[in-house]
Design an enzyme around this catalytic site. Structure first.
Site, PDB file in Angstrom:
ATOM      1  N   ARG A 139     -11.901   3.865  -7.992  1.00 10.58           N
ATOM      2  CA  ARG A 139     -12.736   4.448  -7.418  1.00 10.58           C
ATOM      3  C   ARG A 139     -14.275   4.538  -7.853  1.00 10.58           C
ATOM      4  O   ARG A 139     -15.192   4.480  -7.097  1.00 10.58           O
ATOM      5  CB  ARG A 139     -12.340   5.826  -7.061  1.00 10.58           C
ATOM      6  CG  ARG A 139     -13.135   6.685  -5.744  1.00 10.58           C
ATOM      7  CD  ARG A 139     -12.291   7.648  -5.386  1.00 10.58           C
ATOM      8  NE  ARG A 139     -12.137   8.452  -6.673  1.00 10.58           N
ATOM      9  CZ  ARG A 139     -11.874   9.865  -6.416  1.00 10.58           C
ATOM     10  NH1 ARG A 139     -11.309  10.387  -5.396  1.00 10.58           N
ATOM     11  NH2 ARG A 139     -11.611  10.574  -7.347  1.00 10.58           N
TER      12      ARG A 139
ATOM     13  N   GLY B  58      -3.452   9.045  -8.079  1.00 11.37           N
ATOM     14  CA  GLY B  58      -2.856  10.357  -7.647  1.00 11.37           C
ATOM     15  C   GLY B  58      -3.910  11.401  -8.628  1.00 11.37           C
ATOM     16  O   GLY B  58      -4.764  10.851  -9.378  1.00 11.37           O
TER      17      GLY B  58
ATOM     18  N   TYR C  61       0.551  19.528  -5.961  1.00 16.11           N
ATOM     19  CA  TYR C  61       1.098  18.284  -6.677  1.00 16.11           C
ATOM     20  C   TYR C  61       2.486  18.153  -6.278  1.00 16.11           C
ATOM     21  O   TYR C  61       2.858  17.039  -5.939  1.00 16.11           O
ATOM     22  CB  TYR C  61       0.625  18.237  -8.069  1.00 16.11           C
ATOM     23  CG  TYR C  61       0.750  17.308  -8.601  1.00 16.11           C
ATOM     24  CD1 TYR C  61       0.147  16.074  -8.608  1.00 16.11           C
ATOM     25  CD2 TYR C  61       1.938  17.075  -9.650  1.00 16.11           C
ATOM     26  CE1 TYR C  61       0.287  14.756  -9.358  1.00 16.11           C
ATOM     27  CE2 TYR C  61       2.101  15.983 -10.518  1.00 16.11           C
ATOM     28  CZ  TYR C  61       1.469  14.746 -10.284  1.00 16.11           C
ATOM     29  OH  TYR C  61       1.666  13.737 -11.038  1.00 16.11           O
TER      30      TYR C  61
END
Length: 239
Positions: free
Chosen positions: A34, A82, A145
């Site tokens: 990213r 994640g 989470y």
């Protein structure tokens, strides 16, 4: 023949180890990152770096187009990307909850749905989702989470039922505490307390998670689907 393998969040930690492991056995590997620069070691192994925010459906579609142009339709998907935004429920903002669910769970839906097109046409494919031992055990301060990772299990098992007749397997790897950047933020006292609860008495290595992923993607696992494979040093036994 080498397969087209797509690993989300392959720029560090478990994703990096998974991408490296596939590349080292001759697969055609693409991975998302990213921010920053992609790892040089993966580029040297011939991996395709795809800059992509997997919470953006348009960027996911563009990533698939890049991968398909370079490697062909994705044959093995590893949904690994994640994030964590830990906090006690009473202090957790709605953004902290929804951003974790969107990155960890909803984005897995996005990449799996897109991958299923080519897999259904080929009547073959492997989907592997990286969850967590926390999905089954729970953890104070990680309700967001844990919820997102538990969701991956239900999601994967539902896909296993939907897609099994087309020779597409869908499985989950559930790591325990692993020595990555994500665990590096923990204090030494917290690490010691957590490893004290692990029967093997240590944190896992990213390469140990990658080995389980390679097994699920390999010829030895053609009859394995809907499974949750714990790689957690024994901390979650019985779940």
């Amino acid at each position: 023949m080498s397969r087209s393998v797509f690993v989300t969040g392959g720029n560090r930690g478990i994703g990096l180890a998974v991408a490296r492991a596939f590349a080292e056995v001759g697969e055609k590997v693409a991975f998302t990152y990213r921010t920053g620069e992609p790892p040089a070691e993966l580029l040297e192994l011939g991996c395709l770096a795809v800059k992509c925010d997997i919470t953006d459906p348009e960027q996911v579609e563009q990533a698939y187009k890049e991968i398909e142009a370079a490697h062909g339709p994705v044959e093995v998907l590893v949904a690994n990307a994640g994030i964590t935004r830990d906090g006690l429920l009473m202090r957790m903002s709605e953004d902290d909850f929804t951003s974790v669910v969107d990155t960890n769970l909803t984005s897995a839906y996005r990449v799996a749905k897109r991958a299923s097109r080519g897999m259904l046409r080929a009547r073959s494919g492997r989907m592997i989702f990286i969850a967590s031992a926390v999905a089954m055990l729970g953890e104070a301060g990680q309700s967001n989470y844990a919820a997102s990772k538990a969701g991956l299990i239900g999601f994967s098992r539902s896909l296993a039922r939907e897609l099994g007749s087309r020779n597409i397997t869908c499985n989950v790897v559930a790591p325990g505490l692993v020595d990555t950047d994500m665990s590096a933020v923990l204090t030494e006292e917290r690490k010691a307390a957590m490893t004290g609860q692990i029967p093997l008495g240590r944190m896992g290595r990213p390469e140990e998670i990658a080995s389980a992923v390679l097994f699920l993607a390999g010829a030895e696992a053609t009859y394995v689907t809907g499974a949750v494979i714990p790689v957690d040093g024994g901390v979650g036994m019985g779940h």
